[in-house]
Scaffold this active site. Structure first.
Site, PDB file in Angstrom:
ATOM      1  N   GLU A   1       0.845  -1.217   0.000  1.00 45.88           N
ATOM      2  CA  GLU A   1       0.000   0.000   0.000  1.00 45.88           C
ATOM      3  C   GLU A   1       0.869   1.250   0.000  1.00 45.88           C
ATOM      4  OE1 GLU A   1      -3.281  -0.122   2.811  1.00 45.88           O
ATOM      5  OE2 GLU A   1      -4.137  -1.838   1.758  1.00 45.88           O
TER       6      GLU A   1
ATOM      7  N   GLU B   1      -4.867  -8.679  -0.540  1.00 48.88           N
ATOM      8  CA  GLU B   1      -5.656  -8.315   0.647  1.00 48.88           C
ATOM      9  C   GLU B   1      -7.082  -8.122   0.188  1.00 48.88           C
ATOM     10  OE1 GLU B   1      -4.377  -5.243   3.356  1.00 48.88           O
ATOM     11  OE2 GLU B   1      -2.273  -5.830   3.123  1.00 48.88           O
TER      12      GLU B   1
END
Ligand code: AHR
Length: 514
Positions: A196, A318
């Site tokens: 991220e 994820e």
């Protein structure tokens, strides 16, 4: 009467009858037309230093009264082996970009303590580090997937981690590993270059991250025959510019692009309860789960432009449901219960990944134990296998099987003028010649009848398993761990190659046909 018959003949001749009979779900499986293999890595899991995923979940320490092997819980290892866990991602998540791996090696009593600033501000004593994680993967018989630190780490630090783990010879890092008790290197294939990086992994923009990726990845070397499969920190949800930029600037210098997407029923501020939800929240959850289809399709279309051979994988590493934490638990620990609703989300999502297996080669549900859409919950020496766990149990038949292309005409599940398909499906042909079909009925009140056909084979035998429960919010607890479990399913018939299935409301079914 005659007009009706003529119309029916016309519809059959033109093939329009298929669309007209929308009341009955139709499933045509072209068993002989499979081309792509469903990678077992689509069934991967994720373990972060967050709440009780690692500590109390996987790791209890060697001196714990809870049965363990070198500090790792035996019950957890068995449960994950039973669903054939293919890979495990670690150490994060957001934690990865503040993790300094050298803090987690050497004698445990000498390892430095740090604050886990992302997740609850608790003390991280580093007792679970590189050796413990790789031991865990060996006990599980799965591939490690390590995510390196780009956000707050250095190129040198990441490069040395690869050397420490995988180099077989004389070098500062290999010697340090030997000194710490591991003579032979481990094999590590899956290597994440940051997490991220548009957010907790450094708040970078796509261009800047792509340049960073190139720099960090250059020094992640292949030692001996250990070939790294490098995965870039990919887009959030529908950030198509991020994917485009990576494909343009990095292209074949990465093996995969990660994608993160969570199913949040309401808003990020008020996500909703994991167990107490109304029809509106239920519909929103299911609708958002189906959104994965659009995300995978659109990111894949961008990737197709630069990589028509589909050498670079799209890796949703994820995904899963994200609700408000269970009342009374630490908000930073992301502990939530798991109901039949979660099982349906998992069933729908895994069907989507199977059906896109030409591009989606791996995925990791968040997270394995005690965090978000967990497959396992633990409390002291107790363990609960969640409804989501049982979906992985049913779907493991797809691992490494050939995906069967199909046509599904589904009824709709409607809610206040909005709708989604009531039925989700995927199918595969395994190396023993057996066909497996996984079906999900997301409609919470209506049974769905499916008429099906298997083209290209002449099978006679059918059996099935089902996951369903009286109420959509039913779940397993430490006192009642078997409320939602798998049972035999006898409502599928195969007659002269024709399939007839009655799928109960809110259920996940796996059929085996031979
Ligand atoms: O899975 C929980 C967190 O969600 C991860 O640490 C992060 O990558 C994502 O935002």
């Amino acid at each position: 009467m005659k007009v009706k018959k003529t119309l029916a003949l016309f519809l059959v001749a033109t093939g329009l009858s298929f669309q007209m009979n929308a009341q009955e779900n139709k499933l045509i499986l072209n068993v002989d037309q499979g081309e792509h293999v469903i990678s077992k890595h689509i069934y991967g899991h994720f373990s972060e230093h967050l709440g009780h995923c690692i500590y109390g979940g996987f790791w209890v320490g060697e001196d714990s009264p809870i049965p363990n092997t070198r500090g790792i819980r035996n019950d957890v290892v068995k449960a994950l082996k039973d669903i054939s866990i293919p890979n495990l991602r670690w150490p994060g998540g957001c934690f990865a970009d503040e993790y300094h791996w050298m803090d987690g090696i050497g004698p445990r009593s000498e390892r430095p303590k740090m604050v886990n600033t992302h997740w609850g501000g608790v003390v991280e004593d580093n007792s679970f580090g590189t050796h413990e994680f790789l031991d865990l993967c060996e006990q599980l018989g799965c591939e490690p997937y390590i995510c390196g630190n780009v956000g707050s780490g250095t190129v040198e630090e990441m490069s040395k981690w690869v050397e420490y783990i995988t180099f077989d010879g004389e070098s500062p890092m290999a010697n340090l590993r030997k000194k710490n008790g591991r003579e032979k290197p481990w094999k590590v294939k899956f290597w994440g270059v940051g997490n991220e990086n548009w957010g907790c992994g450094g708040n970078m923009n796509a261009d800047f991250y792509a340049d960073q990726y190139l720099r960090y990845a250059t020094y992640c070397r292949n030692y001996g025959d250990n070939n790294l499969y490098k995965i870039s920190g990919g887009p959030s949800v529908d950030d198509y510019n991020w994917t485009e930029t990576l494909m343009k600037k990095v292209g074949g210098r990465m093996n995969g692009v990660s994608l993160h997407y969570y199913t949040v029923p309401n808003t990020w501020n008020e996500k909703g309860s994991a167990t107490q939800f109304d029809d509106k929240e239920y519909f929103a959850t299911i609708q958002k789960a189906f959104h994965m289809e659009e995300l995978v399709s659109k990111h894949s279309t961008i990737m197709d432009k630069y990589d028509p051979q589909k050498r670079i994988a799209l890796i949703p590493d994820e995904w899963g449901t994200w609700y408000d934490v269970e009342p009374g638990t630490n908000p930073g620990f992301l502990y939530q219960q798991n109901t039949m609703r979660d099982a349906l989300v998992a069933g729908v999502t895994l069907n989507i990944f199977n059906n896109h297996c030409d591009r989606v080669k791996m995925s990791n549900i968040a997270q394995a134990i005690n965090v978000l859409q967990a497959v396992i919950l633990t409390k002291d020496d107790k363990i609960v296998l969640t409804p989501t766990y049982w979906v992985y149990y049913l779907y493991k038949v797809h691992q490494e099987a050939t995906m069967i292309p199909f046509k599904l005409n589904s009824n709709k599940y409607n809610y206040q003028g909005l709708d989604v398909d009531a039925v989700s499906a995927s199918a595969s042909l395994d190396s023993n010649g057996k066909v497996h079909v996984t079906l999900v009925n997301v409609d919470p009140t209506k049974e769905q009848s499916i008429d099906g056909m298997l083209n290209g084979v002449n099978f006679k035998k059918i059996s099935g398993k089902i996951l369903s429960s009286a109420k959509i919010n039913d779940h397993n607890t430490f006192d009642n761990p078997n409320t939602v479990t798998v049972k035999d399913f006898n409502n599928a018939k195969l007659t002269n190659g024709k399939l007839a299935v009655k799928l109960p409301a809110s259920s996940v079914v796996m059929l085996e046909i031979e």
